[in-house]
Design a protein around this motif. Structure first.
Motif: not given
Length: 642
Positions: A584-585, A589-590, A593, A596, A598, A601, A604
């Motif tokens: 997820e990073e 990293k969004v 996050s 938000k 999963s 994320i 995006e």
């Protein structure tokens, strides 16, 4: 007087049927499983794993257990041996007879009590293999590519098949029912719990991978083979691990999973659930009435109190208790395990939990079958979804599937490098189909058989027989001069010799932005007698014009990855990486996050990677045009000189 009973399929006429395990599709009346033989009978009985047509494990003590009246004397006779015991106060009894070599001659076993005698016929002595996992192991031979040919040729009287029923979770005992088990997926019953002789009729609904594995081993080893399918579709690694064992794991993600289930079970309100389902029914009824449509004839308001999460097959430890626990104490040759899909729904945290659990699950299975060194073959997660291509590469790298494959391979490496010569590993990601039940199963079973025939039977000979199954490993990594050099355990080639382009690796710099790598064999600049560069086929050079200073690599990194790298006998390089970056990073990293879910994320990051793919292809096109322009100018200059 003694009653002599032969425990065959015809025993159903002797025992009244019962109805249990209501399981149905939402919105329909639940279907019931028809019990032909209960797990424990009222009088003298034996665990249902012991039946006519079964195979007992050779060269190991044979434990036989069952139930009788408390204090009753029970005598078991088999193959010239006799063992006597007395039933305990809970009716249980167990005897052990000495180990015996393989024997394809059918033999009878008698279990004699004070009033009854049971007779089991046509028993063989050979090797028994456990087949475990979820639906891609369960997937039957009738539905796979070339399955019809396998079925038509499945006349093997010395192969015996047993498909285990789902069982009763933590209420299961050291036996199981023989029944017609309802499948809500297929809306039909399947016969479960009976040992069958392998024929085209009996093999049709048996696990494809398991049957092909057993068929190949039997043909090579020429001993009777017993195959016990314990797989259940849609299940997770934690449900196949004993609950008591899970409770001892200190990993943060595993602790969180156990706490989540405790809360889920504690907070469930069966009455509120029923009221909610009734309200949904009434809303649907009103909606259809407003539309002028009648309710379906079979529609009726719900009235049952459901057990809720306590009966969920994915409750940690549930499937182990249901299917493996009833077999505890049985001696077997080994196990083949294919699972992972249902652990792909919780992101990188779920993959970390898999890493904490999987090796311990293997150890628990070995304990269950009385062998700390029991052969165990890991079949990695299969493909699903859109195939990765060089045109659409980066976006499809964002997936949990490779993380699960990575931890399966890392678990194998941990055990293998620690000296465990009975651990096996088989990749299946290169057998590419877009469905999450890819029908290319026969090659998977064959690969597992190669492992067994080399490591357990020593029947595949030749120079370095491990190359028949052992995936190539990366022995050394060097970075510098805009490249990553990988020294491999063996020579590497492409699967398709007609195409020299090697695919499957991606590389990234410190910015965590991966790009497809150009892969070449290493040369130190020396030439052969034809003045061609001497290529060292066991060293790979990774580079990319988009990654000037690469620090990390990933291989076969997608749910349905592109990769054609294999050893000399076609065994693929496993899914793996050198980085430890969080899914997820990567690449970044969004923003916000923590606010938000999963899915947000994922969307995006995928959008970001999709754009990077487009930009990369534009740059590649520009570079190609520049090369063409330079070539044209060079040709034109030469023509002018002439």
């Amino acid at each position: 007087m003694h009653r002599h009973l032969v425990l065959k399929w015809v025993i159903v006429a002797l025992i009244p049927c019962a109805m249990i395990h209501a399981q149905g599709k939402p919105g329909k009346m639940p279907q019931a499983d028809v019990v032909e033989v209960p797990a424990i009978g009222k009088g003298l009985c034996v665990s249902n794993v012991f039946q006519t047509n079964m195979v007992l494990q050779r060269n190991e003590p044979i434990e036989i257990w069952g139930w009788a009246h408390a204090g009753e004397t029970v005598t078991v006779s088999f193959a010239g041996q006799t063992a006597t015991t007395r039933a305990e106060s809970d009716r249980s009894w167990k005897v052990t007879v000495q180990a015996m070599p393989a024997n394809a001659k059918p033999q009878a076993m008698t279990i004699k009590g004070q009033r009854e005698t049971l007779t089991l016929d046509n028993i063989l002595i050979g090797d028994v293999w456990i087949l475990g996992g979820q639906s891609n192991m369960e997937f039957e031979i009738a539905k796979v590519d070339d399955g019809a040919l396998e079925i038509a040729s499945a006349n093997f009287p010395h192969i015996r098949l047993l498909s285990m029923p789902w069982g009763k979770g933590f209420e299961s005992v050291k036996s199981f029912e023989r029944l017609h088990e309802w499948s809500s997926w297929f809306s039909r019953h399947f016969r479960k719990g009976d040992w069958d002789i392998c024929t085209p009729d009996t093999v049709r609904e048996f696990t494809a991978i398991g049957y092909v594995f057993g068929r190949r081993v039997h043909m090579a080893a020429q001993v009777p083979i017993g195959l016990i399918d314990t797989s259940i579709g849609g299940t997770t690694v934690e449900t196949w691990t004993p609950r008591t064992v899970l409770a001892q794991i200190q990993g943060k993600e595993t602790r969180a999973k156990l706490e989540e289930w405790q809360e889920k079970i504690a907070s469930y309100d069966a009455k509120a659930d029923l009221e909610n389902r009734i309200a949904n029914y009434e809303r649907r009824k009103q909606r259809l009435a407003d539309q002028g449509n009648p309710l379906p004839a079979d529609s009726r308001p719900p009235s049952d109190l459901r057990p809720g999460p306590v009966a969920d097959k994915n409750q940690p430890g549930y499937c182990y208790a249901s299917v493996i626990q009833p077999l505890e104490g049985l001696h077997v040759k080994g196990a083949v395990f294919h699972q992972g899909f249902n652990n792909c729904f919780e992101g990188s945290a779920g993959a970390r939990m898999y890493r904490q659990v999987f090796g311990i699950m293997i150890r628990a299975w070995r304990t269950a079958f009385n062998n700390a060194h029991m052969p165990f073959c890991i079949v990695s997660l299969c493909t699903a979804g859109e195939p990765q291509t060089l045109k659409k590469y980066l976006e499809l790298m964002y997936d949990v599937g490779p993380l699960i494959r990575e931890t399966q391979y890392e678990t194998f490496k941990d055990l293998y490098n620690a000296g465990d010569k009975n651990i096996g590993f088989v990749s299946s990601f290169d057998l590419r189909k877009s469905w999450y039940h890819p029908q290319i199963k026969i090659p998977v079973g064959e690969r597992a058989a190669k492992w067994a025939l080399v490591s357990q039977y020593e029947l595949l000979k030749g120079r370095d027989p491990d190359l028949y199954w052992l995936p190539p490993s990366i022995e050394e990594v060097k970075r510098g001069h805009g490249q990553i050099l990988l020294t491999m355990s063996t020579a590497i080639k492409t699967r398709d010799e007609s195409d020299g382009q090697m695919t499957g690796f991606a590389i990234a710099g410190k910015d965590r932005r991966f790009y497809p790598a150009d892969v070449q064999w290493y040369t130190d600049g020396s030439v052969d007698n034809r003045n061609q560069p001497k290529l060292q086929h066991h060293i790979l050079v990774l580079s990319s014009p988009f990654v000037p200073d690469p620090v990390h690599f990933r291989h076969a990194w997608a749910r349905n990855p592109i990769s054609n790298l294999v050893n000399g006998r076609g065994i693929p390089l496993a899914t793996q990486r050198s980085d430890d970056w969080v899914l997820e990073e990567t690449p970044v990293k969004v923003e916000d996050s923590d606010k938000k879910n999963s899915r947000q994320i994922s969307n995006e990051i995928r959008k970001m990677l999709r754009q990077a793919d487009i930009e990369r292809r534009f740059k590649e096109a520009e570079a190609t045009l520049a090369e063409l322009k330079a070539a044209i100018e060079k040709t034109s200059a030469k023509m002018q000189e002439k």
